[in-house]
Design a protein around this motif. Structure first.
Motif, mmCIF file in Angstrom:
data_model
loop_
_atom_site.group_PDB
_atom_site.id
_atom_site.type_symbol
_atom_site.label_atom_id
_atom_site.label_comp_id
_atom_site.label_asym_id
_atom_site.label_seq_id
_atom_site.Cartn_x
_atom_site.Cartn_y
_atom_site.Cartn_z
ATOM 1 N N ILE A 1 0.845 -1.193 0.000
ATOM 2 C CA ILE A 1 0.000 0.000 0.000
ATOM 3 C C ILE A 1 0.881 1.245 0.000
ATOM 4 C CG2 ILE A 1 -1.769 1.244 1.305
ATOM 5 C CD1 ILE A 1 -2.556 -1.543 2.460
ATOM 6 N N HIS A 2 0.498 2.245 -0.758
ATOM 7 C CA HIS A 2 1.248 3.506 -0.843
ATOM 8 C C HIS A 2 1.363 4.116 0.552
ATOM 9 C CE1 HIS A 2 2.200 7.676 -1.927
ATOM 10 N NE2 HIS A 2 2.648 7.166 -3.081
ATOM 11 N N GLU A 3 2.536 4.690 0.839
ATOM 12 C CA GLU A 3 2.788 5.214 2.182
ATOM 13 C C GLU A 3 1.892 6.374 2.582
ATOM 14 O OE1 GLU A 3 6.539 8.171 1.140
ATOM 15 O OE2 GLU A 3 6.946 6.167 1.918
ATOM 16 N N GLU A 4 1.290 7.059 1.625
ATOM 17 C CA GLU A 4 0.409 8.180 1.950
ATOM 18 C C GLU A 4 -1.073 7.801 1.928
ATOM 19 O OE1 GLU A 4 1.391 11.491 -0.513
ATOM 20 O OE2 GLU A 4 3.471 11.548 0.164
ATOM 21 N N ALA A 5 -1.355 6.522 1.732
ATOM 22 C CA ALA A 5 -2.750 6.074 1.699
ATOM 23 C C ALA A 5 -3.369 6.176 3.086
ATOM 24 C CB ALA A 5 -2.834 4.638 1.198
ATOM 25 N N SER A 6 -4.643 6.529 3.122
ATOM 26 C CA SER A 6 -5.359 6.610 4.398
ATOM 27 C C SER A 6 -6.376 5.474 4.475
ATOM 28 C CB SER A 6 -6.079 7.956 4.522
ATOM 29 O OG SER A 6 -7.130 8.035 3.582
ATOM 30 N N GLU A 7 -6.931 5.296 5.652
ATOM 31 C CA GLU A 7 -7.965 4.267 5.846
ATOM 32 C C GLU A 7 -9.171 4.548 4.951
ATOM 33 O OE1 GLU A 7 -8.982 3.144 9.887
ATOM 34 O OE2 GLU A 7 -7.049 3.942 10.563
ATOM 35 N N ASP A 8 -9.516 5.812 4.796
ATOM 36 C CA ASP A 8 -10.660 6.178 3.953
ATOM 37 C C ASP A 8 -10.419 5.807 2.497
ATOM 38 O OD1 ASP A 8 -12.094 7.151 6.114
ATOM 39 O OD2 ASP A 8 -11.362 9.213 5.846
ATOM 40 N N ASP A 9 -9.192 6.000 1.997
ATOM 41 C CA ASP A 9 -8.867 5.624 0.625
ATOM 42 C C ASP A 9 -9.093 4.133 0.409
ATOM 43 O OD1 ASP A 9 -8.046 8.228 0.019
ATOM 44 O OD2 ASP A 9 -5.965 7.817 0.606
ATOM 45 N N ILE A 10 -8.636 3.340 1.351
ATOM 46 C CA ILE A 10 -8.767 1.880 1.243
ATOM 47 C C ILE A 10 -10.220 1.465 1.381
ATOM 48 C CG2 ILE A 10 -8.105 -0.299 2.307
ATOM 49 C CD1 ILE A 10 -5.483 1.234 3.149
ATOM 50 N N GLU A 11 -10.918 2.052 2.341
ATOM 51 C CA GLU A 11 -12.328 1.709 2.546
ATOM 52 C C GLU A 11 -13.164 2.080 1.322
ATOM 53 O OE1 GLU A 11 -15.841 2.155 5.885
ATOM 54 O OE2 GLU A 11 -13.983 3.288 6.132
ATOM 55 N N ASP A 12 -12.918 3.233 0.729
ATOM 56 C CA ASP A 12 -13.655 3.641 -0.473
ATOM 57 C C ASP A 12 -13.413 2.675 -1.626
ATOM 58 O OD1 ASP A 12 -14.644 5.816 0.890
ATOM 59 O OD2 ASP A 12 -13.218 7.248 0.027
ATOM 60 N N THR A 13 -12.160 2.253 -1.788
ATOM 61 C CA THR A 13 -11.813 1.336 -2.870
ATOM 62 C C THR A 13 -12.489 -0.012 -2.695
ATOM 63 O OG1 THR A 13 -9.666 2.414 -3.110
ATOM 64 C CG2 THR A 13 -9.892 0.226 -4.061
ATOM 65 N N PHE A 14 -12.462 -0.563 -1.497
ATOM 66 C CA PHE A 14 -12.990 -1.901 -1.259
ATOM 67 C C PHE A 14 -14.503 -1.925 -1.064
ATOM 68 C CE2 PHE A 14 -8.571 -2.734 -0.853
ATOM 69 C CZ PHE A 14 -8.437 -4.056 -1.257
ATOM 70 N N SER A 15 -15.094 -0.839 -0.648
ATOM 71 C CA SER A 15 -16.554 -0.819 -0.459
ATOM 72 C C SER A 15 -17.299 -0.826 -1.791
ATOM 73 C CB SER A 15 -16.971 0.378 0.392
ATOM 74 O OG SER A 15 -16.674 1.584 -0.282
ATOM 75 N N ASP A 16 -16.606 -0.530 -2.887
ATOM 76 C CA ASP A 16 -17.233 -0.609 -4.210
ATOM 77 C C ASP A 16 -17.572 -2.053 -4.590
ATOM 78 O OD1 ASP A 16 -16.982 2.111 -4.461
ATOM 79 O OD2 ASP A 16 -15.155 2.014 -5.698
ATOM 80 N N HIS A 17 -16.978 -3.028 -3.923
ATOM 81 C CA HIS A 17 -17.165 -4.442 -4.268
ATOM 82 C C HIS A 17 -18.047 -5.190 -3.276
ATOM 83 C CE1 HIS A 17 -14.279 -4.029 -7.482
ATOM 84 N NE2 HIS A 17 -13.590 -3.284 -6.649
ATOM 85 N N GLY A 18 -18.557 -4.516 -2.276
ATOM 86 C CA GLY A 18 -19.453 -5.155 -1.315
ATOM 87 C C GLY A 18 -19.368 -4.487 0.039
ATOM 88 N N TYR A 19 -20.233 -4.933 0.939
ATOM 89 C CA TYR A 19 -20.286 -4.379 2.290
ATOM 90 C C TYR A 19 -19.107 -4.897 3.105
ATOM 91 C CZ TYR A 19 -21.762 -3.584 7.078
ATOM 92 O OH TYR A 19 -21.801 -3.206 8.395
ATOM 93 N N ILE A 20 -18.326 -3.993 3.672
ATOM 94 C CA ILE A 20 -17.184 -4.352 4.513
ATOM 95 C C ILE A 20 -17.687 -4.524 5.940
ATOM 96 C CG2 ILE A 20 -14.969 -3.603 5.431
ATOM 97 C CD1 ILE A 20 -14.579 -1.999 2.863
ATOM 98 N N GLN A 21 -17.564 -5.744 6.459
ATOM 99 C CA GLN A 21 -17.980 -6.005 7.833
ATOM 100 C C GLN A 21 -16.981 -5.437 8.836
ATOM 101 O OE1 GLN A 21 -18.542 -10.240 8.278
ATOM 102 N NE2 GLN A 21 -20.738 -10.017 7.971
#
Length: 133
Positions: free
Chosen positions: A62-82
């Protein structure tokens, strides 16, 4: 006094010492009159393994400047994150890896298929199953 001591020492203590209640072994279950427990699965097929509550993916590189929101936005496009667990570098506090948990296998498989090797903030990420049989 000696008779009392002998009676005390000969008595059995703890669970499972009822004289008329033998432990029985049934197909895939062990029971002693009360609760019964199912045996673990003996499947030999390979592939992703479900955790107790869902299907967990591990995301690395993961890029060193990535935030939790960046990751959550990317992965939430594919389904509900529990649930999402972020592992950070101790010194700098940057994200090293993330565990993303989906409730449905199809959602997790979709995320693996579409996001493994994709770019997040200009850097290729690796997405794979956290548990494999």
């Amino acid at each position: 006094l000696d008779l009392l001591f002998r009676d005390f020492m000969s008595s059995e203590r703890g669970r499972g010492h009822a004289p008329n209640q033998p432990i029985t072994l049934q197909k895939g279950r062990i029971g002693s009159g009360g609760a019964s427990y199912e045996a673990a699965s003996t499947e030999t097929s390979s592939g992703p393994q479900r955790s107790i509550e869902g299907w967990i993916l591990i995301v690395t590189n993961i890029h060193e400047e990535a935030s939790e929101d960046d990751i959550e936005d990317t992965f939430s496009d594919h389904g509900y994150i529990q649930h999402m667990t972020v592992n950070r570098d101790r010194k700098m506090g940057r994200i090293k890896s993330v565990l993303v948990e989906y409730g449905e296998k199809s959602e997790a498989q979709d995320a693996v298929n579409n996001l493994d090797g994709s770019k997040l903030l200009g850097q290729k990420i690796t997405v794979d199953w956290a548990f494999i049989k």
